[in-house]
Design a protein around this motif. Structure first.
Motif, PDB file in Angstrom:
ATOM      1  N   TYR A 197      53.593 -17.823-130.946  1.00  0.00           N
ATOM      2  CA  TYR A 197      53.939 -17.588-132.354  1.00  0.00           C
ATOM      3  C   TYR A 197      55.217 -18.333-132.721  1.00  0.00           C
ATOM      4  O   TYR A 197      55.311 -18.948-133.778  1.00  0.00           O
ATOM      5  N   LEU A 198      56.222 -18.301-131.847  1.00  0.00           N
ATOM      6  CA  LEU A 198      57.466 -19.018-132.104  1.00  0.00           C
ATOM      7  C   LEU A 198      57.221 -20.525-132.172  1.00  0.00           C
ATOM      8  O   LEU A 198      57.770 -21.212-133.035  1.00  0.00           O
ATOM      9  N   VAL A 199      56.413 -21.032-131.258  1.00  0.00           N
ATOM     10  CA  VAL A 199      56.103 -22.459-131.269  1.00  0.00           C
ATOM     11  C   VAL A 199      55.361 -22.829-132.550  1.00  0.00           C
ATOM     12  O   VAL A 199      55.636 -23.881-133.158  1.00  0.00           O
ATOM     13  N   LEU A 200      54.440 -21.976-132.996  1.00  0.00           N
ATOM     14  CA  LEU A 200      53.711 -22.231-134.237  1.00  0.00           C
ATOM     15  C   LEU A 200      54.663 -22.320-135.422  1.00  0.00           C
ATOM     16  O   LEU A 200      54.567 -23.234-136.252  1.00  0.00           O
ATOM     17  N   LEU A 201      55.603 -21.383-135.509  1.00  0.00           N
ATOM     18  CA  LEU A 201      56.580 -21.416-136.599  1.00  0.00           C
ATOM     19  C   LEU A 201      57.429 -22.682-136.520  1.00  0.00           C
ATOM     20  O   LEU A 201      57.761 -23.294-137.548  1.00  0.00           O
ATOM     21  N   GLY A 202      57.791 -23.067-135.299  1.00  0.00           N
ATOM     22  CA  GLY A 202      58.578 -24.278-135.133  1.00  0.00           C
ATOM     23  C   GLY A 202      57.812 -25.521-135.570  1.00  0.00           C
ATOM     24  O   GLY A 202      58.363 -26.396-136.249  1.00  0.00           O
ATOM     25  N   VAL A 207      51.590 -10.433-123.742  1.00  0.00           N
ATOM     26  CA  VAL A 207      52.459 -10.298-124.911  1.00  0.00           C
ATOM     27  C   VAL A 207      53.486 -11.428-124.942  1.00  0.00           C
ATOM     28  O   VAL A 207      53.789 -11.996-125.999  1.00  0.00           O
ATOM     29  N   LYS A 208      54.001 -11.771-123.761  1.00  0.00           N
ATOM     30  CA  LYS A 208      54.999 -12.842-123.680  1.00  0.00           C
ATOM     31  C   LYS A 208      54.427 -14.166-124.163  1.00  0.00           C
ATOM     32  O   LYS A 208      55.054 -14.880-124.963  1.00  0.00           O
ATOM     33  N   LEU A 209      53.212 -14.493-123.722  1.00  0.00           N
ATOM     34  CA  LEU A 209      52.602 -15.756-124.129  1.00  0.00           C
ATOM     35  C   LEU A 209      52.239 -15.746-125.611  1.00  0.00           C
ATOM     36  O   LEU A 209      52.349 -16.778-126.286  1.00  0.00           O
ATOM     37  N   ALA A 210      51.801 -14.588-126.121  1.00  0.00           N
ATOM     38  CA  ALA A 210      51.496 -14.491-127.551  1.00  0.00           C
ATOM     39  C   ALA A 210      52.756 -14.691-128.383  1.00  0.00           C
ATOM     40  O   ALA A 210      52.749 -15.399-129.396  1.00  0.00           O
ATOM     41  N   GLY A 213      50.420  -7.984-116.020  1.00  0.00           N
ATOM     42  CA  GLY A 213      49.389  -8.636-116.816  1.00  0.00           C
ATOM     43  C   GLY A 213      49.600  -8.466-118.307  1.00  0.00           C
ATOM     44  O   GLY A 213      49.527  -9.436-119.075  1.00  0.00           O
ATOM     45  N   VAL A 214      49.870  -7.239-118.732  1.00  0.00           N
ATOM     46  CA  VAL A 214      50.075  -6.969-120.155  1.00  0.00           C
ATOM     47  C   VAL A 214      51.350  -7.648-120.639  1.00  0.00           C
ATOM     48  O   VAL A 214      51.401  -8.230-121.725  1.00  0.00           O
ATOM     49  N   TYR A 215      52.397  -7.582-119.808  1.00  0.00           N
ATOM     50  CA  TYR A 215      53.659  -8.217-120.170  1.00  0.00           C
ATOM     51  C   TYR A 215      53.458  -9.721-120.371  1.00  0.00           C
ATOM     52  O   TYR A 215      53.964 -10.306-121.329  1.00  0.00           O
ATOM     53  N   ARG A 226      61.221 -21.008-123.907  1.00  0.00           N
ATOM     54  CA  ARG A 226      62.071 -20.135-123.068  1.00  0.00           C
ATOM     55  C   ARG A 226      61.393 -18.793-122.820  1.00  0.00           C
ATOM     56  O   ARG A 226      61.431 -18.270-121.694  1.00  0.00           O
ATOM     57  N   VAL A 227      60.793 -18.227-123.863  1.00  0.00           N
ATOM     58  CA  VAL A 227      60.083 -16.946-123.703  1.00  0.00           C
ATOM     59  C   VAL A 227      58.913 -17.112-122.732  1.00  0.00           C
ATOM     60  O   VAL A 227      58.691 -16.274-121.851  1.00  0.00           O
ATOM     61  N   ALA A 228      58.174 -18.192-122.884  1.00  0.00           N
ATOM     62  CA  ALA A 228      56.980 -18.412-122.052  1.00  0.00           C
ATOM     63  C   ALA A 228      57.332 -18.604-120.580  1.00  0.00           C
ATOM     64  O   ALA A 228      56.575 -18.205-119.691  1.00  0.00           O
ATOM     65  N   THR A 229      58.485 -19.220-120.318  1.00  0.00           N
ATOM     66  CA  THR A 229      58.842 -19.540-118.931  1.00  0.00           C
ATOM     67  C   THR A 229      59.786 -18.517-118.302  1.00  0.00           C
ATOM     68  O   THR A 229      60.155 -18.672-117.123  1.00  0.00           O
TER      69      THR A 229
END
Length: 222
Positions: free
Chosen positions: A81-86, A74-77, A69-71, A216-219
């Motif tokens: 963040y990466l998508v926001l920067l993109g 953090v993974k989705l956050a 759950g915690v992983y 990639r991180v999200a999936t």
């Protein structure tokens, strides 16, 4: 012990050189705002590694790696963040003046305005240092790496805490050396990047790359 340390350094060097979100973020900041911003981003990434090292020593990184759950949180956050920067990079490609604007009025002033719009640091993403720090801290893969692979590379004859601490410092130094050198190479081509068409193309490229890393991180399954 020296042989094991050299082997561990080689493995860490290979992992550091593999292109990933850190390199994409450094590219974005260095190209959009120059060498100083790029180096501040590198410093933030290095501080993020130190944070993960401290969390590993405290046992929190292992807890994160073991808790689905915690992983996932953090993974989705981190992915968001990466998508926001993109998205910010892609939005910046349309922030310049409309075509033909440079031909109206004083061409010299309009040209300066266009250059200023294109070379202005990215806004809305916070400081370069914070961008590097947050993107690294929100990367749960480091927790898995520090609690899974890194202990197997620790030199024998040292206590686990000392061995892990030594390898974290080696990882930080390699990261600083590699990404700082990369920023320097980018800065040598700054005149090329300052050209409006090149800047827009790079903004599009880094935006797409950052979004792709976010997806990639999200999936990722682990």
């Amino acid at each position: 012990m020296l042989t094991q340390l050299l082997t561990a350094t080689g493995v860490l060097a290979l992992l550091t050189l593999v292109p990933g979100p850190d390199m994409a973020i450094v590219t974005r900041r260095a190209v959009s705002a120059g060498r100083a911003d790029g180096l501040r981003t590198v410093a933030g990434i290095a501080c993020g590694l130190l944070v993960w090292g401290a969390l590993t020593a405290a046992g929190l990184a292992a807890l994160l790696a073991a808790s689905a759950g915690v992983y996932l949180a953090v993974k989705l956050a981190g992915a968001a963040y990466l998508v926001l920067l993109g998205v910010q990079s892609l939005r910046r490609t349309g922030s310049g003046p409309a075509p033909g604007a440079a031909d109206s009025g004083d061409s010299g002033d309009s040209g300066d305005s266009a250059d200023d719009a294109l070379t202005a640091p990215a806004r809305g993403g916070g400081s370069a240092w914070r961008t590097g720090l947050v993107s690294n801290v929100l990367n749960p893969k480091i927790a898995v790496f520090y609690t899974g692979l890194l202990p197997t590379l620790a030199p024998p004859g040292l206590s686990p805490a000392v061995g892990m601490g030594l390898l974290v410092l080696v990882h930080v130094l390699l990261t600083l050396l590699w990404l700082s050198s990369y920023v320097y190479v980018l800065s040598r081509a700054q005149r090329l990047f300052d050209r409006p068409r090149v800047r827009r193309a790079l903004d599009r490229l880094t935006g797409v790359v950052l979004i792709a890393f976010g997806v990639r991180v999200a999936t990722a399954t682990s």
